[in-house]
Design a protein around this motif. Structure first.
Motif, mmCIF file in Angstrom:
data_model
loop_
_atom_site.group_PDB
_atom_site.id
_atom_site.type_symbol
_atom_site.label_atom_id
_atom_site.label_comp_id
_atom_site.label_asym_id
_atom_site.label_seq_id
_atom_site.Cartn_x
_atom_site.Cartn_y
_atom_site.Cartn_z
ATOM 1 N N GLY A 1 45.832 29.553 28.530
ATOM 2 C CA GLY A 1 46.433 29.694 27.182
ATOM 3 C C GLY A 1 45.890 30.822 26.310
ATOM 4 O O GLY A 1 46.486 31.666 25.849
ATOM 5 N N ILE A 2 44.471 30.854 26.522
ATOM 6 C CA ILE A 2 43.707 32.085 25.980
ATOM 7 C C ILE A 2 44.108 33.375 26.484
ATOM 8 O O ILE A 2 44.587 34.220 25.887
ATOM 9 N N ALA A 3 44.511 33.523 27.723
ATOM 10 C CA ALA A 3 44.741 34.572 28.634
ATOM 11 C C ALA A 3 46.214 35.094 27.962
ATOM 12 O O ALA A 3 46.457 36.358 28.082
ATOM 13 N N ASP A 4 46.958 34.191 27.711
ATOM 14 C CA ASP A 4 48.542 34.612 27.357
ATOM 15 C C ASP A 4 48.363 35.220 26.177
ATOM 16 O O ASP A 4 49.436 35.989 25.478
ATOM 17 N N ILE A 5 47.329 35.080 25.174
ATOM 18 C CA ILE A 5 47.465 35.714 23.699
ATOM 19 C C ILE A 5 47.260 37.121 23.788
ATOM 20 O O ILE A 5 47.995 37.965 23.470
ATOM 21 N N GLY A 6 45.960 37.543 24.472
ATOM 22 C CA GLY A 6 45.900 38.918 24.493
ATOM 23 C C GLY A 6 46.281 39.618 25.563
ATOM 24 O O GLY A 6 46.408 40.906 25.869
ATOM 25 N N LYS A 7 46.696 39.091 26.801
ATOM 26 C CA LYS A 7 47.220 39.535 28.103
ATOM 27 C C LYS A 7 46.214 40.620 28.601
ATOM 28 O O LYS A 7 46.745 41.473 28.930
ATOM 29 N N THR A 8 44.932 40.320 28.361
ATOM 30 C CA THR A 8 44.235 41.284 29.035
ATOM 31 C C THR A 8 43.978 41.615 30.429
ATOM 32 O O THR A 8 43.516 42.430 31.056
ATOM 33 N N ILE A 9 44.406 40.275 31.302
ATOM 34 C CA ILE A 9 44.364 40.831 32.730
ATOM 35 C C ILE A 9 45.351 41.588 33.168
ATOM 36 O O ILE A 9 45.279 42.715 33.724
ATOM 37 N N GLU A 10 46.662 41.338 32.578
ATOM 38 C CA GLU A 10 47.835 42.526 32.613
ATOM 39 C C GLU A 10 47.614 43.658 32.513
ATOM 40 O O GLU A 10 47.787 44.802 32.980
ATOM 41 N N ALA A 11 47.001 43.803 31.387
ATOM 42 C CA ALA A 11 46.411 45.158 30.614
ATOM 43 C C ALA A 11 45.211 45.990 31.499
ATOM 44 O O ALA A 11 45.444 47.009 31.651
ATOM 45 N N HIS A 12 44.555 45.101 32.218
ATOM 46 C CA HIS A 12 43.452 45.878 32.971
ATOM 47 C C HIS A 12 43.585 44.995 34.563
ATOM 48 O O HIS A 12 42.451 44.676 34.984
ATOM 49 N N GLN A 13 44.737 45.251 34.847
ATOM 50 C CA GLN A 13 44.964 44.601 36.401
ATOM 51 C C GLN A 13 43.963 45.017 37.484
ATOM 52 O O GLN A 13 43.291 44.263 38.180
ATOM 53 N N ASP A 14 43.486 46.575 37.268
ATOM 54 C CA ASP A 14 42.687 46.986 38.368
ATOM 55 C C ASP A 14 41.474 46.382 38.374
ATOM 56 O O ASP A 14 40.882 46.186 39.273
ATOM 57 N N GLU A 15 40.882 46.320 37.113
ATOM 58 C CA GLU A 15 39.703 45.737 36.672
ATOM 59 C C GLU A 15 39.346 44.343 37.183
ATOM 60 O O GLU A 15 38.439 43.851 37.904
ATOM 61 N N TYR A 16 40.733 43.577 36.891
ATOM 62 C CA TYR A 16 40.866 42.246 37.185
ATOM 63 C C TYR A 16 40.442 42.065 38.953
ATOM 64 O O TYR A 16 39.765 41.202 39.253
ATOM 65 N N ASP A 17 41.359 42.981 39.671
ATOM 66 C CA ASP A 17 41.235 42.766 41.122
ATOM 67 C C ASP A 17 40.082 43.176 41.618
ATOM 68 O O ASP A 17 39.390 42.459 42.597
ATOM 69 N N GLN A 18 39.269 44.408 41.023
ATOM 70 C CA GLN A 18 38.181 44.632 41.596
ATOM 71 C C GLN A 18 36.875 43.537 41.273
ATOM 72 O O GLN A 18 36.119 43.318 42.400
ATOM 73 N N LEU A 19 36.907 42.783 40.090
ATOM 74 C CA LEU A 19 35.924 41.751 39.784
ATOM 75 C C LEU A 19 36.088 40.896 40.888
ATOM 76 O O LEU A 19 35.176 40.058 41.061
ATOM 77 N N VAL A 20 37.509 40.147 40.983
ATOM 78 C CA VAL A 20 37.731 39.140 42.196
ATOM 79 C C VAL A 20 37.379 39.472 43.269
ATOM 80 O O VAL A 20 36.721 38.777 44.034
ATOM 81 N N LYS A 21 37.578 40.850 43.842
ATOM 82 C CA LYS A 21 36.949 41.318 45.175
ATOM 83 C C LYS A 21 35.704 41.153 45.273
ATOM 84 O O LYS A 21 35.136 40.921 46.223
ATOM 85 N N GLN A 22 34.688 41.656 44.232
ATOM 86 C CA GLN A 22 33.125 41.373 43.937
ATOM 87 C C GLN A 22 32.630 40.227 44.014
ATOM 88 O O GLN A 22 31.550 39.889 43.802
ATOM 89 N N GLY A 23 33.707 39.133 43.855
ATOM 90 C CA GLY A 23 33.158 37.722 43.598
ATOM 91 C C GLY A 23 32.524 37.532 42.194
ATOM 92 O O GLY A 23 31.845 36.663 41.958
ATOM 93 N N LEU A 24 32.872 38.250 41.385
ATOM 94 C CA LEU A 24 32.307 38.142 39.874
ATOM 95 C C LEU A 24 33.349 37.449 38.832
ATOM 96 O O LEU A 24 33.026 37.086 37.913
ATOM 97 N N LEU A 25 34.525 37.260 39.443
ATOM 98 C CA LEU A 25 35.502 36.641 38.667
ATOM 99 C C LEU A 25 36.309 35.657 39.428
ATOM 100 O O LEU A 25 36.752 35.958 40.581
#
Ligand code: ADP
Length: 457
Positions: free
Chosen positions: A307-331
Motif C-alpha cells: 500500500g505504501i509502495a503504491d503511493i510513491g512508486k519508488t520501486i518502479e522509479a528506481h528498479q535498477d537499485e531495487y534489483d541490485q539491493l535484492v541481489k545483495q541480500g539487502l532488500l
C-alpha cells in the motif's frame, strides 16, 4: 595553452550549469569546466527533489497555506539557526522562481500530482522531477547549454585561481585528462560551483574528526572540496566547515544513497535488529543517523508494505537499485511479517508487536511513541518490503562565505573581486543541517544569481 572567455565556471553540477546558462543569456562568452569525464556532479545522482513554497503542485493538491515565510522558518530552524538569515531569506523568496525557471526555460518536467515532505519541513513542498532523480535536471540543462552553444570541457580540472595586481580574479589554470596545462582567462570573472567535500576523507577529518573512514559517502568521487581550497588560498573565509551531514538510509556495502527507500516519505517505518521502532521516521537526517548508529550493529531496517509502495512508486522509479539491493541480500520482499523477520533474523513477536502498534496509531492518527508528523500508515496488509541500511556522508553544509550577490568574501568580510560562488561549495545556507530538497533549491537560486551577477558587474 591559453584560452579567453568572459566567464569561467568551475564544476558542471546544477549550480554550474545554471550560472553558465544565465551568463550566456546576459551576453557573455562562457566556458564550463568539469573535472570528471561526465557532467552532473551530485546533482545528477541525487533524487532531484526541490522545495519551492506555494508551488503549482501544492495548489493542485489543495495545499494553499504554504508561504516563503514558513519555508524560511523551517530552513533556519532545520539548520539550528546557523545559516545566514539574509541568505536564507533570498533562498525562501526565490526558490519558487527557480523552480519555474527550470520548468519553463529549461523544460524540466516535474510530477504534476505528487510531492515529498522531507524531514524538518512543515509542508509537503518538494517538487519531484520525472524519474525521481537529478537525471531529468541534468539532461535538460545539458540540452539547454547545447542549444545555447556554451562550451563545456570535461576531464578538465581547475587547479589554481589567477589574480592581477589589484587582487582581482582573472582566470584559472586547469589540467586536462591527458595532463595538459591550460590557462583559462576570464574577462569578467570566475564562478566556483565545484560542490562539496564529502568524498574527501582527509578534509572531512580536518574539520570534523568524527567524519572519518567509518563512513562511506553517497557523493561522486569529484566532491573533494577543490573550490574551497582554491578560494581559501586567496584569503576566502570559510564557515560551518565542521557541519557534515550523513544521509540515514544508504547501502551498507557501497554507501550509495537509497532512493527506493524514499518510501519512508510515504509511511515506511524504521526498526532495529530487536524489531522495535527507535526514532520518528520524518525526523531530521542528523537525528535519524545518530539514532541508527546507536542501535545494535549501527544499522536499521526500513519496513513498508505494498500500500505504501503504491503511493510513491519508488520501486518502479528506481528498479535498477531495487534489483541490485535484492541481489545483495539487502532488500527482501515478503508475503508475511514472519517471512520478513526470518530473512533478517529479527525477533518475529517483537516485530509483530511493533506493527500492531503502528496499525493502531494509523487508525487513531496519533503516534504515541514517536509522534510521526505525517501520521503513520497501516501495515496490516502484505506483501512487505524490508531493507537494511546505514548512514553515509551526504552533504557538507560548510564552505565559502558569499554575499547576496554571490561574491566570495575574505576573512575581513570584503569582496574578492571577480570571484563568485554558488551551490554546495558555499556554506551560508544550511547551517548545522541541510533539510531534504533544499540543496536543489539552493544551487539553482544562487547559481542563477552568480551567472547574472558576474556579467552585470
Ligand atoms: P552543486 O550541487 O553545488 O552544483 P555538484 O556536486 O552537483 O554541486 O557539482 C559540482 C561539480 O564540480 C561536480 O561535477 C564535480 O566533479 C565538479 N568539480 C569539482 N572540483 C572541480 C575542479 N577542480 N575542476 C572542475 N570541476 C570540478
Amino acid at each position: 595553452a591559453e584560452q579567453t572567455y568572459d566567464v569561467v565556471v568551475i564544476g558542471a553540477g546544477g549550480a554550474g550549469f545554471s550560472a553558465a546558462i544565465e551568463a550566456k543569456k546576459a551576453g557573455a562568452s562562457v566556458v564550463l569546466l568539469e573535472k570528471m569525464p561526465t557532467v552532473g556532479g551530485n546533482t545528477l545522482i541525487s533524487g532531484g527533489e526541490m522545495n519551492a513554497p506555494d508551488n503549482w503542485v501544492e495548489r493542485a493538491l489543495g495545499i494553499t497555506d504554504d508561504t516563503a515565510d514558513l519555508f524560511y522558518e523551517d530552513t533556519m530552524k532545520g539548520g539550528d539557526n546557523l545559516g545566514s538569515p539574509e541568505m536564507v531569506r533570498i533562498l525562501a523568496d526565490n526558490a519558487l522562481a527557480s523552480a519555474e525557471w527550470l520548468r519553463d526555460e529549461i523544460k524540466v518536467e516535474f510530477l504534476p500530482d505528487h510531492l515529498f515532505q522531507f524531514g524538518g519541513h512543515s509542508r509537503k513542498r518538494a517538487l519531484i522531477p520525472v524519474g525521481h532523480t537529478g537525471a531529468e535536471l541534468i539532461t535538460k540543462l545539458k540540452a539547454k547549454t547545447d542549444a545555447d552553444q556554451i562550451t563545456i570541457k570535461t576531464n578538465m580540472k581547475a587547479d589554481t585561481l589567477l589574480t592581477n595586481d589589484q587582487g582581482k580574479v582573472t582566470g584559472v589554470t586547469a589540467t586536462s585528462g591527458s595532463g595538459d596545462k591550460i590557462t583559462f582567462h576570464a574577462n569578467k570573472g570566475v564562478v566556483i560551483a565545484s560542490g562539496g567535500f564529502g568524498s574527501n576523507v582527509e578534509m572531512r577529518k580536518k574539520y570534523n574528526p568524527d567524519m572519518d573512514e567509518k563512513y562511506m559517502s553517497t557523493d561522486t568521487p569529484g566532491s573533494t572540496g577543490d573550490g574551497i581550497v582554491m578560494a581559501e588560498s586567496l584569503g576566502a573565509k570559510l564557515t560551518n566547515m565542521e557541519n557534515i551531514q550523513t544521509y540515514p538510509i544508504c547501502n551498507p556495502e557501497t554507501g550509495v544513497i537509497s532512493l527506493v527507500a524514499d518510501s519512508r516519505f510515504d509511511g515506511a517505518i524504521l526498526i532495529n535488529q530487536e524489531g522495535k521502532r527507535f526514532v520518528e521516521e520524518l525526523e531530521r537526517r542528523d537525528v535519524i543517523s545518530k539514532a541508527i548508529l546507536a542501535q545494535t550493529g549501527g544499522y536499521t531496517y526500513q519496513l513498508w508494505n505494498q500500500g505504501i509502495a503504491d503511493i510513491g512508486k519508488t520501486i518502479e522509479a528506481h528498479q535498477d537499485e531495487y534489483d541490485q539491493l535484492v541481489k545483495q541480500g539487502l532488500l527482501y520482499k515478503a508475503d508475511t511479517l514472519e517471512e520478513a523477520a526470518e530473512f533478517f533474523k529479527i525477533d518475529v513477536n517483537a516485530l509483530k508487536d511493533t506493527v500492531k502498534k503502528v496499525n493502531e496509531y494509523a487508525k487513531t492518527g496519533k503516534d504515541l511513541d514517536f509522534k510521526h508528523r505525517a501520521g503513520l500508515k497501516s501495515l496490516e496488509q502484505g506483501p512487505y518490503y524490508i531493507q537494511k541500511a546505514v548512514p553515509s556522508v551526504h552533504h557538507t553544509m560548510g564552505g565559502l562565505v558569499i554575499d547576496e550577490k554571490t561574491h566570495v568574501l575574505n576573512e575581513k568580510g570584503e569582496i574578492i573581486p571577480g570571484l563568485y560562488a554558488a551551490g554546495e561549495v558555499t556554506g551560508v545556507i544550511h547551517g548545522a543541517n541541510r533539510l531534504g530538497g533544499n540543496a536543489i533549491a539552493d544551487i539553482f537560486t544562487f547559481g542563477r544569481i552568480a551567472g547574472q551577477q558576474v556579467v552585470a558587474e
